[in-house]
Design a protein around this motif. Sequence first.
Motif, PDB file in Angstrom:
ATOM      1  N   TYR A  87       0.634  -1.171  -0.367  1.00  0.00           N
ATOM      2  CA  TYR A  87       0.034  -0.084  -0.263  1.00  0.00           C
ATOM      3  C   TYR A  87       0.946   1.128   0.305  1.00  0.00           C
ATOM      4  O   TYR A  87       0.481   2.517   0.043  1.00  0.00           O
ATOM      5  CB  TYR A  87      -0.637  -0.226   1.218  1.00  0.00           C
ATOM      6  N   ASP A  88       2.028   1.459   0.232  1.00  0.00           N
ATOM      7  CA  ASP A  88       3.034   2.013  -0.565  1.00  0.00           C
ATOM      8  C   ASP A  88       2.957   3.576   0.642  1.00  0.00           C
ATOM      9  O   ASP A  88       3.119   4.861   0.497  1.00  0.00           O
ATOM     10  CB  ASP A  88       2.619   2.910  -1.517  1.00  0.00           C
ATOM     11  N   ALA A  89       2.564   2.811   2.441  1.00  0.00           N
ATOM     12  CA  ALA A  89       2.273   3.098   3.674  1.00  0.00           C
ATOM     13  C   ALA A  89       3.692   4.843   4.199  1.00  0.00           C
ATOM     14  O   ALA A  89       2.820   5.563   4.423  1.00  0.00           O
ATOM     15  CB  ALA A  89       2.114   2.515   4.813  1.00  0.00           C
ATOM     16  N   ASN A  90       4.355   3.713   3.742  1.00  0.00           N
ATOM     17  CA  ASN A  90       5.203   4.924   3.803  1.00  0.00           C
ATOM     18  C   ASN A  90       5.518   6.556   3.363  1.00  0.00           C
ATOM     19  O   ASN A  90       5.698   7.362   3.865  1.00  0.00           O
ATOM     20  CB  ASN A  90       6.773   4.340   3.782  1.00  0.00           C
ATOM     21  N   GLN A  91       5.015   6.393   1.929  1.00  0.00           N
ATOM     22  CA  GLN A  91       4.325   7.626   1.233  1.00  0.00           C
ATOM     23  C   GLN A  91       3.511   8.242   0.998  1.00  0.00           C
ATOM     24  O   GLN A  91       3.463   9.383   1.785  1.00  0.00           O
ATOM     25  CB  GLN A  91       5.257   7.336  -0.215  1.00  0.00           C
TER      26      GLN A  91
END
Length: 95
Positions: A87-91
């Motif tokens: 889910y590309d949670a860091n970005q």
Amino acid sequence: MARRSSLLAPAISEKPAQDAAAEARPSPVPEQPAARSSGRRTGKYHLGAYFDPADPTAEAFRVLAARTRRSHQDLLAEAIAELVAKYDANQQFGR
């Protein structure tokens, strides 16, 4: 037939004076409770969930841990890292 008394009856019925005095005094209360966490858990927090033991996913997870000889913690860390990457949670959440 007469009933025999126990050989321990005199010892059980007579308490030594020091035992009686010890029972009369309240036991000291520890100042701080004993720490329950081990050194490996210091600075960490628990992240987990509860599943029905009959849940096929939970069963597959236990089998996977056993067959790969990896801990549940290791497998969960890998799964969470993959979920965050998916889910590309860091970005998306500013990290």
